[in-house]
Design a protein around this motif. Structure first.
Motif, PDB file in Angstrom:
ATOM      1  N   GLY A 232       0.834  -1.188   0.000  1.00 18.38           N
ATOM      2  CA  GLY A 232       0.000   0.000   0.000  1.00 18.38           C
ATOM      3  C   GLY A 232       0.874   1.246   0.000  1.00 18.38           C
ATOM      4  N   LEU A 233       0.242   2.415  -0.107  1.00 20.62           N
ATOM      5  CA  LEU A 233       0.982   3.667  -0.170  1.00 20.62           C
ATOM      6  C   LEU A 233       1.792   3.911   1.096  1.00 20.62           C
ATOM      7  CD1 LEU A 233       1.708   6.354  -1.487  1.00 20.62           C
ATOM      8  CD2 LEU A 233      -0.440   7.298  -0.602  1.00 20.62           C
ATOM      9  N   GLY A 234       1.189   3.671   2.260  1.00 21.32           N
ATOM     10  CA  GLY A 234       1.891   3.927   3.521  1.00 21.32           C
ATOM     11  C   GLY A 234       3.211   3.179   3.617  1.00 21.32           C
ATOM     12  N   PRO A 235       3.212   1.841   3.446  1.00 16.89           N
ATOM     13  CA  PRO A 235       4.478   1.110   3.479  1.00 16.89           C
ATOM     14  C   PRO A 235       5.452   1.547   2.382  1.00 16.89           C
ATOM     15  CG  PRO A 235       2.638  -0.394   3.791  1.00 16.89           C
ATOM     16  CD  PRO A 235       2.049   0.936   3.429  1.00 16.89           C
ATOM     17  N   ALA A 236       4.932   1.910   1.213  1.00 21.86           N
ATOM     18  CA  ALA A 236       5.822   2.359   0.134  1.00 21.86           C
ATOM     19  C   ALA A 236       6.533   3.654   0.523  1.00 21.86           C
ATOM     20  CB  ALA A 236       5.035   2.559  -1.152  1.00 21.86           C
ATOM     21  N   VAL A 237       5.799   4.572   1.144  1.00 23.87           N
ATOM     22  CA  VAL A 237       6.409   5.824   1.595  1.00 23.87           C
ATOM     23  C   VAL A 237       7.457   5.550   2.665  1.00 23.87           C
ATOM     24  CG1 VAL A 237       5.975   7.985   2.816  1.00 23.87           C
ATOM     25  CG2 VAL A 237       4.439   7.270   0.982  1.00 23.87           C
ATOM     26  N   ALA A 238       7.156   4.649   3.590  1.00 25.98           N
ATOM     27  CA  ALA A 238       8.104   4.325   4.662  1.00 25.98           C
ATOM     28  C   ALA A 238       9.403   3.760   4.092  1.00 25.98           C
ATOM     29  CB  ALA A 238       7.469   3.341   5.637  1.00 25.98           C
ATOM     30  N   VAL A 239       9.279   2.859   3.127  1.00 23.59           N
ATOM     31  CA  VAL A 239      10.469   2.286   2.501  1.00 23.59           C
ATOM     32  C   VAL A 239      11.258   3.365   1.771  1.00 23.59           C
ATOM     33  CG1 VAL A 239      11.275   0.741   0.671  1.00 23.59           C
ATOM     34  CG2 VAL A 239       9.573  -0.063   2.306  1.00 23.59           C
ATOM     35  N   SER A 240      10.557   4.244   1.062  1.00 23.61           N
ATOM     36  CA  SER A 240      11.258   5.284   0.311  1.00 23.61           C
ATOM     37  C   SER A 240      12.002   6.233   1.242  1.00 23.61           C
ATOM     38  CB  SER A 240      10.277   6.065  -0.567  1.00 23.61           C
ATOM     39  OG  SER A 240       9.406   6.875   0.200  1.00 23.61           O
ATOM     40  N   GLN A 241      11.431   6.527   2.386  1.00 25.41           N
ATOM     41  CA  GLN A 241      12.102   7.409   3.344  1.00 25.41           C
ATOM     42  C   GLN A 241      13.373   6.764   3.877  1.00 25.41           C
ATOM     43  OE1 GLN A 241      10.874  10.316   2.809  1.00 25.41           O
ATOM     44  NE2 GLN A 241       9.822  10.878   4.695  1.00 25.41           N
ATOM     45  N   ALA A 242      13.289   5.478   4.196  1.00 25.94           N
ATOM     46  CA  ALA A 242      14.465   4.764   4.694  1.00 25.94           C
ATOM     47  C   ALA A 242      15.547   4.672   3.622  1.00 25.94           C
ATOM     48  CB  ALA A 242      14.066   3.365   5.169  1.00 25.94           C
ATOM     49  N   GLU A 243      15.137   4.385   2.391  1.00 32.14           N
ATOM     50  CA  GLU A 243      16.107   4.278   1.301  1.00 32.14           C
ATOM     51  C   GLU A 243      16.720   5.643   0.976  1.00 32.14           C
ATOM     52  OE1 GLU A 243      17.421   1.794   0.046  1.00 32.14           O
ATOM     53  OE2 GLU A 243      16.081   0.089   0.348  1.00 32.14           O
ATOM     54  N   MET A 244      15.951   6.699   1.101  1.00 30.95           N
ATOM     55  CA  MET A 244      16.469   8.032   0.842  1.00 30.95           C
ATOM     56  C   MET A 244      17.575   8.376   1.843  1.00 30.95           C
ATOM     57  SD  MET A 244      14.403  11.623   0.336  1.00 30.95           S
ATOM     58  CE  MET A 244      13.612  11.526   1.954  1.00 30.95           C
ATOM     59  N   ALA A 245      17.347   8.048   3.113  1.00 27.20           N
ATOM     60  CA  ALA A 245      18.357   8.315   4.142  1.00 27.20           C
ATOM     61  C   ALA A 245      19.644   7.556   3.841  1.00 27.20           C
ATOM     62  CB  ALA A 245      17.809   7.932   5.511  1.00 27.20           C
ATOM     63  N   LEU A 246      19.520   6.313   3.403  1.00 28.89           N
ATOM     64  CA  LEU A 246      20.703   5.521   3.071  1.00 28.89           C
ATOM     65  C   LEU A 246      21.421   6.081   1.844  1.00 28.89           C
ATOM     66  CD1 LEU A 246      19.315   1.893   3.586  1.00 28.89           C
ATOM     67  CD2 LEU A 246      20.983   3.102   5.028  1.00 28.89           C
ATOM     68  N   SER A 247      20.654   6.574   0.886  1.00 27.32           N
ATOM     69  CA  SER A 247      21.272   7.104  -0.337  1.00 27.32           C
ATOM     70  C   SER A 247      22.136   8.323  -0.022  1.00 27.32           C
ATOM     71  CB  SER A 247      20.200   7.456  -1.371  1.00 27.32           C
ATOM     72  OG  SER A 247      19.490   8.633  -1.006  1.00 27.32           O
ATOM     73  N   PHE A 248      21.733   9.135   0.962  1.00 27.83           N
ATOM     74  CA  PHE A 248      22.509  10.325   1.313  1.00 27.83           C
ATOM     75  C   PHE A 248      23.911   9.972   1.831  1.00 27.83           C
ATOM     76  CE2 PHE A 248      18.356  12.801   2.322  1.00 27.83           C
ATOM     77  CZ  PHE A 248      18.157  13.007   0.974  1.00 27.83           C
ATOM     78  N   LEU A 249      24.083   8.734   2.286  1.00 27.34           N
ATOM     79  CA  LEU A 249      25.374   8.289   2.812  1.00 27.34           C
ATOM     80  C   LEU A 249      26.248   7.632   1.756  1.00 27.34           C
ATOM     81  CD1 LEU A 249      24.071   6.651   6.127  1.00 27.34           C
ATOM     82  CD2 LEU A 249      24.938   8.984   5.820  1.00 27.34           C
ATOM     83  N   SER A 250      25.742   7.487   0.545  1.00 25.63           N
ATOM     84  CA  SER A 250      26.439   6.712  -0.477  1.00 25.63           C
ATOM     85  C   SER A 250      27.456   7.554  -1.253  1.00 25.63           C
ATOM     86  CB  SER A 250      25.431   6.113  -1.459  1.00 25.63           C
ATOM     87  OG  SER A 250      24.863   7.118  -2.274  1.00 25.63           O
TER      88      SER A 250
END
Length: 271
Positions: A232-250
């Motif tokens: 659903g949208l809620g879990p998709a947003v949660a995953v995207s937020q977590a992945e975005m934080a990780l991308s900033f460290l790459s």
């Protein structure tokens, strides 16, 4: 495992996987299925490969199941039952653990270059690809209802997501042949190009992905897009937020900023 019915080549970060039974319009066999899986495994495991092109040799992409094999299946169902292949990526969603549904588990973009007829199972596999480029002379049909079969290998899930439910009913019920222009209007393919230019245009697009964008971003975005079909949208947003934080460290994020500010070509590493 030595490949017999599939060719595998790598050039400039792009792997090309080619169905290779041109004298049979690349009609599908069990060995072809095994070879394809092995070739895709090689591409996924090779750190130098950033993009995969999937195509067919000769005049067609794949005319469907080999009729000799299909006749044998009708005569002896038990002997020709397809054994479980095991999950391509056991860590991924169970939906992509099937013997034909593993393309979403491959971590790199897959572009299907449809050089001719794609029918039956020869149309199923392109639907599991991320993008589809078609030659202007290519044509497509589902074939299953004409053979007394059903919407096989997950096509009833894939097709409506690409062309909408009414078009999926039409194509599966009638098994009628559609040309590349109609396929483009439906959304079945992303792009139609003159037949003589299909591979050059596909390779040019693959090179753009291989050199101008982050391999790490491609890997994560592919996983998001396929996995989010089950969320659903809620879990998709949660995953995207977590992945975005990780991308900033790459490293690739830092390179993405640096090459833009310095006005130079990117040097992404995938890290």
């Amino acid at each position: 495992m030595a490949l017999e019915q599939v060719r595998y080549e790598v050039d400039q970060h792009v792997a090309t996987v080619t169905l290779d039974r041109p004298e049979k319009l690349n009609a599908w066999t069990r060995r072809m299925s095994e070879d394809l899986r092995e070739a895709m495994r090689q591409a996924d495991d090779d750190p130098s490969v950033r993009v995969i092109i999937f195509t067919g040799a000769g005049r067609g992409f794949c005319a469907g199941g080999d009729m000799g094999l299909l006749s044998d299946i009708g005569a002896d169902r038990d002997r020709h039952a397809v054994p479980p292949a095991g999950a391509f990526d056991p860590r991924g969603p169970v939906d992509f653990h099937g013997p034909d549904s593993y393309f979403p588990s491959i971590s790199k973009p897959i572009i299907c270059a449809l050089n001719g007829v794609a029918a039956g199972i020869g149309l199923v596999y392109p639907l599991y690809c991320d993008l589809r480029f078609a030659a202007s002379e290519a044509y497509f049909f589902t074939a299953f209802a004409q053979r007394g079969a059903v919407a096989e290998h997950g096509m009833s899930w894939l097709l409506p997501r690409l062309v909408g439910l009414p078009n999926a009913f039409d194509l599966l019920y009638s098994a009628r042949r559609i040309d590349a222009a109609e396929a483009l209007r439906m959304g079945l393919v992303n792009r139609v190009v003159p037949s003589a230019e299909l591979m050059s245009e596909t390779r040019a697009y693959a090179q753009l992905l291989a050199t101008q964008v982050s391999p790490r971003s491609l890997k994560v975005i592919k996983r998001q897009l396929w996995d989010d079909q089950m969320r659903g949208l809620g879990p998709a947003v949660a995953v995207s937020q977590a992945e975005m934080a990780l991308s900033f460290l790459s490293d690739d994020f830092r390179e993405g900023i640096s090459h833009f500010v310095e006005r130079r070509a990117p040097r992404f590493t995938g890290e």
